[in-house]
Design an enzyme around this catalytic site. Structure first.
Site, PDB file in Angstrom:
ATOM      1  N   TRP A 116      88.110  43.570  62.958  1.00 27.56           N
ATOM      2  CA  TRP A 116      87.838  42.188  62.586  1.00 27.56           C
ATOM      3  C   TRP A 116      87.162  41.423  63.729  1.00 27.56           C
ATOM      4  CZ3 TRP A 116      88.439  44.325  58.517  1.00 27.56           C
ATOM      5  CH2 TRP A 116      89.543  44.375  57.671  1.00 27.56           C
ATOM      6  N   ASN A 231      85.534  41.413  54.207  1.00 25.73           N
ATOM      7  CA  ASN A 231      86.458  42.476  53.832  1.00 25.73           C
ATOM      8  C   ASN A 231      86.890  42.300  52.383  1.00 25.73           C
ATOM      9  OD1 ASN A 231      88.426  44.655  54.100  1.00 25.73           O
ATOM     10  ND2 ASN A 231      89.972  43.022  54.084  1.00 25.73           N
ATOM     11  N   GLU A 232      86.495  43.247  51.543  1.00 27.36           N
ATOM     12  CA  GLU A 232      86.912  43.334  50.138  1.00 27.36           C
ATOM     13  C   GLU A 232      86.674  42.057  49.334  1.00 27.36           C
ATOM     14  OE1 GLU A 232      90.261  46.852  50.560  1.00 27.36           O
ATOM     15  OE2 GLU A 232      90.982  44.789  50.356  1.00 27.36           O
ATOM     16  N   TYR A 312      91.936  53.636  47.363  1.00 30.26           N
ATOM     17  CA  TYR A 312      93.387  53.436  47.360  1.00 30.26           C
ATOM     18  C   TYR A 312      93.945  53.776  45.981  1.00 30.26           C
ATOM     19  CZ  TYR A 312      92.971  51.150  51.882  1.00 30.26           C
ATOM     20  OH  TYR A 312      92.721  50.886  53.210  1.00 30.26           O
ATOM     21  N   GLU A 352      87.353  52.581  53.942  1.00 28.84           N
ATOM     22  CA  GLU A 352      88.814  52.556  54.031  1.00 28.84           C
ATOM     23  C   GLU A 352      89.368  53.612  53.090  1.00 28.84           C
ATOM     24  OE1 GLU A 352      91.043  48.990  53.478  1.00 28.84           O
ATOM     25  OE2 GLU A 352      89.614  47.712  54.551  1.00 28.84           O
ATOM     26  N   TRP A 394      92.081  54.496  57.262  1.00 31.76           N
ATOM     27  CA  TRP A 394      92.906  53.294  57.422  1.00 31.76           C
ATOM     28  C   TRP A 394      94.334  53.761  57.660  1.00 31.76           C
ATOM     29  CZ3 TRP A 394      91.628  48.098  57.440  1.00 31.76           C
ATOM     30  CH2 TRP A 394      92.716  47.214  57.481  1.00 31.76           C
TER      31      TRP A 394
END
Length: 459
Positions: A116, A231-232, A312, A352, A394
């Site tokens: 970040w 991010n996302e 994920y 990720e 991740w």
């Protein structure tokens, strides 16, 4: 040195060390104490250091059609996420953890870290309020960048979060409300001109930052692999995807207007949207089509250089661990690699992937199976010269950081089997990266003895 001769020598040197290390059960100089055994070729990084001796230099990462390249050579990525680097570097008592994780990552051949470059209005905030920065925290980010270069690790720097962790989109909306704006949804981050201007100001501050450790402006530093817009990102208030698409189009061009040298990526999870209804079958669930992202359309935007995808299965399909997660992972990856080749003409990084350690049925063997599935799918693309350009775990942690563990932490000292998987995948990608220049594209079908080694599943 002549390119072909150099490539041959690099590959030969690498293989000598590779097999020597296999015989001694030491993988690239990494043991439980994280010590190197030789100053020359004890790690994969040693090969890259030898290239540096040949004055190739530390140059910007670029793209050429569907591959990353550095100095004309392919650059396939084995990397990791560690999001908290700046926050830990802001305190001298924890700054050593940054060096520790970079050293450990380098020891197993990891060459890219995603982290970040934001912390909005929170504990140890970088941006305390719009365009108001804590100089000590900015110096901490300076340290992260300089320390990454020390270990020959490049950084993907993410500029804001969709979620409320570290401030993100919700914090920008809070700032807007505090300034008197009539805002009713966090998604107005994407549409309100004032909030867009706040974000642009942050982008400008980071890209134009002169590193106090190196005296190099961020936008001129090859240590930075790429800028990630968010991010996302999701915009559930507009499932058509138009609102988010407009934001991406504006911000990608804006970043490029400030910094034409670095690559830009969006940071999306990879969900298919309305522009590609035939691809929706690959989404993990029906909700994924309603979050306002649109993988193919988003990545056809001017200024976007490569695609990002997250994986994920345990969050998207079911928490209970099963082989269905591995099957989904393969299908999900292959679909996006195909898109990157057929429709986008760009590399794709699986930015990720991981599995939650508190999932029902979780064990370290399943985590290793997931990692192996991702690595194998990347290599299946790599050996054909395809768009599968790399992956980022991740996430990687040093020891003694349990308070920051989100349930996904991989501590190499405690995970020898995972360490070996990472090292062996790094070894294969290092051969691709050092053996052949762009003049000998991997799709050229030239066979040699090394291919047997690279593609052997047991290595």
């Amino acid at each position: 040195m002549e390119t072909c001769k150099r490539c041959f020598l690099l590959s030969l040197a690498f293989l000598m060390v590779f097999f020597e290390n296999l015989g001694t059960n030491v993988v690239f100089g990494f043991n439980g104490n994280y010590k190197h055994h030789s100053p020359h070729f004890s790690t994969i990084q040693g090969i890259y250091d030898m290239k540096d001796v040949e004055d190739d230099g530390w140059q910007m990462v670029e793209t050429k059609w569907n591959q990353f390249i550095v100095n004309g050579q392919p650059y396939y990525v084995n990397g990791f996420n560690t999001y908290w680097l700046m926050v830990m570097a802001a305190d001298q008592s924890t700054r050593g953890k940054v060096s520790e994780v970079f050293q450990q990552a380098s020891s197993v051949g990891l060459t890219v870290c995603r982290t970040w470059a934001f912390n909005d209005g929170q504990w140890r905030a970088l941006q305390k309020s719009p365009s108001v920065y804590d100089e000590e925290v900015f110096k901490a980010l300076d340290f992260v960048v300089s320390e990454a270069k020390k270990y020959k690790i490049r950084l993907i720097l993410c500029l804001v979060n969709n979620w409320d962790a570290y401030g993100g989109k919700p914090q920008y909306v809070k700032w807007g409300k505090a300034a008197g704006l009539n805002l009713t949804s966090d998604d107005e981050f994407f549409s309100h001109p004032t909030l867009r201007s706040y974000y642009k100001a942050h982008v400008k501050a980071v890209l134009n930052r002169v590193n106090t450790s190196t005296n190099i402006t961020y936008k001129d530093d090859p240590t930075i692999f790429a800028w990630e817009l968010m991010n996302e990102p999701r915009c559930t208030s507009d499932p058509s995807g138009d609102t988010l698409q407009s934001w991406i189009a504006e911000m990608a061009v804006y970043v490029k207007s400030l910094d034409a040298k670095h690559l830009v990526e969006i940071g999306v999870e990879g969900f298919y949207g309305p522009s590609a209804p035939a691809r929706a079958q690959f989404n993990p669930n029906s909700f994924a089509t309603q979050v306002g992202t649109d993988f193919i359309r988003n990545h056809q935007t001017l200024g976007v250089d490569f695609a990002s995808v997250h994986i994920y299965a345990d969050s998207w399909i079911s928490q209970t661990i099963s082989d269905a997660h591995l099957q989904f992972t393969t299908t999900w990856m292959e679909a996006h690699i195909e898109d990157a080749e057929k429709y986008l003409g760009m590399p794709v990084i699986f930015a990720e992937f991981g599995v939650y350690s508190k999932d029902p049925g979780y064990n370290s063997s399943f985590r290793d199976a997931l990692i192996s599935t991702v690595y194998k799918t990347v290599l299946n693309s790599t050996k054909k010269g395809g768009s599968g350009a790399g992956s980022l775990l991740w996430q990687l942690f040093p020891e003694g950081m349990d308070n920051m563990d989100d349930g996904y932490a991989i501590v190499l000292a405690k995970s020898p089997s995972t360490l070996n998987l990472i090292s062996l995948h790094s070894s294969k990608l290092a051969i691709f990266n050092s053996m052949c220049s762009w003049k000998c594209h991997w799709g050229c079908k030239k066979k040699n003895a090394l291919e047997t080694i690279i593609y052997h599943d047991d290595l």
